[in-house]
Design an enzyme around this catalytic site. Structure first.
Site, PDB file in Angstrom:
ATOM      1  N   GLU A 105       0.943  -1.708  -0.155  1.00 19.36           N
ATOM      2  CA  GLU A 105       0.402  -0.088   0.382  1.00 19.36           C
ATOM      3  C   GLU A 105       0.840   1.208  -0.338  1.00 19.36           C
ATOM      4  O   GLU A 105       2.214   1.135   0.681  1.00 19.36           O
ATOM      5  CB  GLU A 105      -1.356   0.146   1.113  1.00 19.36           C
ATOM      6  CG  GLU A 105      -2.590  -0.545   1.411  1.00 19.36           C
ATOM      7  CD  GLU A 105      -3.170   0.720   0.770  1.00 19.36           C
ATOM      8  OE1 GLU A 105      -2.496   1.763  -0.075  1.00 19.36           O
ATOM      9  OE2 GLU A 105      -4.229   0.685   0.374  1.00 19.36           O
ATOM     10  N   ASP A 106       0.334   2.471  -0.430  1.00 17.78           N
ATOM     11  CA  ASP A 106       0.777   3.853  -0.755  1.00 17.78           C
ATOM     12  C   ASP A 106       1.083   4.239   0.704  1.00 17.78           C
ATOM     13  O   ASP A 106       1.800   4.617   1.320  1.00 17.78           O
ATOM     14  CB  ASP A 106       0.615   4.509  -1.664  1.00 17.78           C
ATOM     15  CG  ASP A 106      -1.009   5.053  -1.885  1.00 17.78           C
ATOM     16  OD1 ASP A 106      -1.617   4.048  -0.956  1.00 17.78           O
ATOM     17  OD2 ASP A 106      -1.610   5.599  -2.477  1.00 17.78           O
ATOM     18  N   ASP A 109      -4.340   5.060   6.304  1.00 17.95           N
ATOM     19  CA  ASP A 109      -5.543   6.378   6.827  1.00 17.95           C
ATOM     20  C   ASP A 109      -6.443   5.181   8.403  1.00 17.95           C
ATOM     21  O   ASP A 109      -5.355   5.718   9.136  1.00 17.95           O
ATOM     22  CB  ASP A 109      -5.966   7.858   5.783  1.00 17.95           C
ATOM     23  CG  ASP A 109      -6.434   8.516   6.357  1.00 17.95           C
ATOM     24  OD1 ASP A 109      -5.817   8.685   8.122  1.00 17.95           O
ATOM     25  OD2 ASP A 109      -7.626   9.134   5.858  1.00 17.95           O
ATOM     26  N   LYS A 137      -0.910   7.218   8.692  1.00 18.34           N
ATOM     27  CA  LYS A 137      -1.044   8.449   9.060  1.00 18.34           C
ATOM     28  C   LYS A 137      -1.526   8.418  10.533  1.00 18.34           C
ATOM     29  O   LYS A 137      -1.567   7.091  10.704  1.00 18.34           O
ATOM     30  CB  LYS A 137      -2.178   9.162   8.778  1.00 18.34           C
ATOM     31  CG  LYS A 137      -2.674   9.631   7.380  1.00 18.34           C
ATOM     32  CD  LYS A 137      -3.384  10.638   7.269  1.00 18.34           C
ATOM     33  CE  LYS A 137      -2.502  10.607   5.715  1.00 18.34           C
ATOM     34  NZ  LYS A 137      -3.871  11.572   4.657  1.00 18.34           N
ATOM     35  N   PHE A 158      -2.719  15.781   4.452  1.00 16.49           N
ATOM     36  CA  PHE A 158      -2.489  14.955   3.476  1.00 16.49           C
ATOM     37  C   PHE A 158      -1.692  15.996   2.693  1.00 16.49           C
ATOM     38  O   PHE A 158      -1.413  16.307   2.887  1.00 16.49           O
ATOM     39  CB  PHE A 158      -4.377  16.241   2.546  1.00 16.49           C
ATOM     40  CG  PHE A 158      -4.309  14.853   0.862  1.00 16.49           C
ATOM     41  CD1 PHE A 158      -5.355  13.898   1.373  1.00 16.49           C
ATOM     42  CD2 PHE A 158      -3.741  15.280   0.590  1.00 16.49           C
ATOM     43  CE1 PHE A 158      -5.875  13.403   0.613  1.00 16.49           C
ATOM     44  CE2 PHE A 158      -4.265  14.548  -1.352  1.00 16.49           C
ATOM     45  CZ  PHE A 158      -5.348  13.468  -0.940  1.00 16.49           C
ATOM     46  N   VAL A 159      -1.192  14.514   2.463  1.00 16.70           N
ATOM     47  CA  VAL A 159       0.367  14.307   1.532  1.00 16.70           C
ATOM     48  C   VAL A 159       0.031  13.353  -0.058  1.00 16.70           C
ATOM     49  O   VAL A 159      -0.874  13.498  -0.856  1.00 16.70           O
ATOM     50  CB  VAL A 159       1.286  12.949   1.931  1.00 16.70           C
ATOM     51  CG1 VAL A 159       1.141  13.973   3.654  1.00 16.70           C
ATOM     52  CG2 VAL A 159       0.948  11.732   1.702  1.00 16.70           C
ATOM     53  N   ASP A 165      -1.769  11.043  -4.967  1.00 12.77           N
ATOM     54  CA  ASP A 165      -3.201  11.538  -5.756  1.00 12.77           C
ATOM     55  C   ASP A 165      -3.717  12.910  -4.982  1.00 12.77           C
ATOM     56  O   ASP A 165      -3.735  12.474  -3.865  1.00 12.77           O
ATOM     57  CB  ASP A 165      -3.071  11.748  -6.695  1.00 12.77           C
ATOM     58  CG  ASP A 165      -4.697  10.766  -6.292  1.00 12.77           C
ATOM     59  OD1 ASP A 165      -4.732  10.004  -5.408  1.00 12.77           O
ATOM     60  OD2 ASP A 165      -5.886  10.991  -6.080  1.00 12.77           O
ATOM     61  N   ARG A 171       0.246  12.613  -8.812  1.00 12.57           N
ATOM     62  CA  ARG A 171       1.733  10.929  -8.240  1.00 12.57           C
ATOM     63  C   ARG A 171       2.961  11.214  -9.349  1.00 12.57           C
ATOM     64  O   ARG A 171       3.752  10.990  -8.662  1.00 12.57           O
ATOM     65  CB  ARG A 171       0.508   9.923  -9.546  1.00 12.57           C
ATOM     66  CG  ARG A 171      -1.394   9.909  -8.774  1.00 12.57           C
ATOM     67  CD  ARG A 171      -0.919   8.545  -9.474  1.00 12.57           C
ATOM     68  NE  ARG A 171      -2.202   8.214  -9.368  1.00 12.57           N
ATOM     69  CZ  ARG A 171      -3.330   7.897  -7.809  1.00 12.57           C
ATOM     70  NH1 ARG A 171      -2.613   7.667  -7.157  1.00 12.57           N
ATOM     71  NH2 ARG A 171      -4.716   7.765  -8.424  1.00 12.57           N
TER      72      ARG A 171
END
Ligand code: IMP
Ligand code: MG
Length: 180
Positions: A105-106, A109, A137, A158-159, A165, A171
């Site tokens: 996963e990127d 959250d 996070k 938020f990143v 994205d 991205r």
């Protein structure tokens, strides 16, 4: 900041993780995975779209036999806050029964995506399922989850960049930025 990309970011932004720091940490994650999965030929499953760049860099630090596949889910729509509803857009093609699965996963959250994926994969009798996420996070969790390999813990902001994205854009930034 790399001048080439400065026009893509909103005026209010700050780099929180540099390209060099990302590269170094991925080297460490790759070494851990290579050691733990020696002779196990894991199937490494990237979660599209966000994880595609991380996945590409991570597998090139994994020095053992492995296979790759992708799954695509979405929850955010075009907003900065998760809708909470996970939609399966593309399933895996491989058979995970009896196999060691590593889900890539990127960012985690609320944990809902991870929970959804865990339920889904464990229903197919794999030998094991572990999760690796480049970012987690702090304080974002709404459901219980466990990540086996974490790149970086970040604050609840938020990143974007390095695959992540905002409304499908940004991205392609090589580092990770907080935007307001
Ligand atoms: P969760 O289901 O709430 O844990 O959210 C996980 C997914 O939401 C990730 O796979 C990302 O695609 C997306 N996401 C969460 N936070 C961010 C962010 O700060 N920037 C971009 N995408 C995010
Ligand atoms: Mg996303």
């Amino acid at each position: 900041m790399n001048k080439k990309f400065s026009n893509l970011l909103p005026e209010k932004h700050r780099e929180i993780i540099s390209e060099a720091d990302i590269r170094k940490r991925i080297g460490e994650l790759g070494a851990m995975i290579s050691k733990e999965y020696k002779d196990k030929c894991p199937i490494i499953i990237g979660v599209l779209n966000g994880a595609f760049i991380f996945m590409a860099d991570l597998i090139r630090e994994i020095e053992i036999d492995c296979e790759v596949d992708f799954i695509k889910i979405s929850s955010y729509g075009n907003k900065k806050v998760s809708s909470g509803n996970i939609k399966l857009n593309k399933d895996i093609d491989c058979d995970v029964q009896g196999r060691h699965v590593i889900v890539v996963e990127d960012i985690v959250d609320s944990g809902r995506s991870i929970q959804y994926l865990e339920n889904m994969f464990s229903g197919h009798s794999p030998a094991s399922v572990k999760f690796v996420s480049l970012l987690v996070k702090k304080g974002g969790a709404i459901v219980n989850f466990h990540i086996d390999y974490i790149g970086f813990e970040i604050s609840n902001e938020f990143v974007v960049g390095y695959g992540l994205d905002f409304a499908q854009k940004m991205r392609n930034l090589p580092s990770i930025y907080v935007i307001e």
